[in-house]
Write an enzyme that holds these catalytic residues in place. Sequence first.
Site, PDB file in Angstrom:
ATOM      1  N   THR A  97       1.186  -4.250   4.480  1.00  0.00           N
ATOM      2  CA  THR A  97       0.978  -4.635   5.879  1.00  0.00           C
ATOM      3  C   THR A  97       0.396  -6.028   6.067  1.00  0.00           C
ATOM      4  OG1 THR A  97      -1.219  -3.599   5.896  1.00  0.00           O
ATOM      5  CG2 THR A  97       0.654  -2.231   6.557  1.00  0.00           C
ATOM      6  N   ASP A  98      -0.136  -6.636   5.011  1.00  0.00           N
ATOM      7  CA  ASP A  98      -0.810  -7.930   5.183  1.00  0.00           C
ATOM      8  C   ASP A  98       0.088  -8.984   5.804  1.00  0.00           C
ATOM      9  OD1 ASP A  98      -3.134  -6.902   4.185  1.00  0.00           O
ATOM     10  OD2 ASP A  98      -3.008  -7.876   2.224  1.00  0.00           O
ATOM     11  N   THR A 122       0.819  -1.214   0.000  1.00  0.00           N
ATOM     12  CA  THR A 122       0.000   0.000   0.000  1.00  0.00           C
ATOM     13  C   THR A 122       0.852   1.262   0.000  1.00  0.00           C
ATOM     14  OG1 THR A 122      -1.850  -1.090   1.111  1.00  0.00           O
ATOM     15  CG2 THR A 122      -1.726   1.304   1.311  1.00  0.00           C
TER      16      THR A 122
END
Length: 319
Positions: free
Chosen positions: A87-88, A11
């Site tokens: 961030t996943d 992101t």
Amino acid sequence: MTIVVISTGGTIASTEDAGGDASPELTGEDLVASVPGFDDQLSLRTEDFSNVPSAHFTVEQMHELSQLIAEYDSDDVVDGIVVTQGTDVLEESAYFVDRSYDGETPVVFTGAMRNPSLASPDGPANLLTAVRTAQSEGARGRGALVAFNDRIHAAKYVTKTNSMNLDTFRSPEFGPLATRDEETIRWSVATERTESVDIDPAALTNEVVGITVTADMHPSQIPAPDECAAVVLAATGAGHIPPKLIEPLEALAEADIPLVATTRCPEGRLATDTYDFPGSEVTLQRLGCYYSERNLQKARVETIVGLAGGGVGSVLSRP
């Protein structure tokens, strides 16, 4: 002072495409250029390792990233390393590096929850915090760290706690190691460094099954011995499973498939001698389970690292 920023995508590197959806496109130079506040005394070098959503990141890429970090650690000119990622699976990548990197140069992971096309994107502030952390003498020798929302966490403790909120990365039981106040990183917590493991890349495998144990779980959710290299169980409570899972787990144990257990609770560890009913922690011990103090996703990383580093026993022990 020289800091290297390694960009992997996610992101923080995403822009809005023609269809209105965000996809990773920004380079490391783009990310650095978006951050105000860097002084002239700081030299920032960038390297574009990859540009993918973090959910696409593989264990092989985690190892390659760890190797690249080790190369920069051996460069006397480099004072710190920052890794930007989605961030996943950021906590898993950071923990993989934590378990396989033995250098002293600070390594700080960061990312963003809002891409640059949205109001108040958090990427620039997080990147600034990560760079300031990498500059900090207090970060040396701590292994991999995660900087997010002005807090600095140990990779082994931090986890993503909210799917969309900016304040998502937390260390539930022990809290952050430091915070950023203006331009100062204030260290308040000491922690033992995670022991690193030498990895044989030829032995890396993603065939490690992670399972969250749930109420009255059907035994068909436990894989057969020929379907996995290891199984990691996030057991209920202090280490308990429905009794119907015992038989398929026995089949795995008899086939010498490593079994690793942790708790599905966000805080706490497995018990060793509190209960003795069928399916209790006594059953896990009889099955020969290794015990992990990490959450399920990081316990799986531990197991992957262990299998590639000489055996699960090289990173975990039995009670």
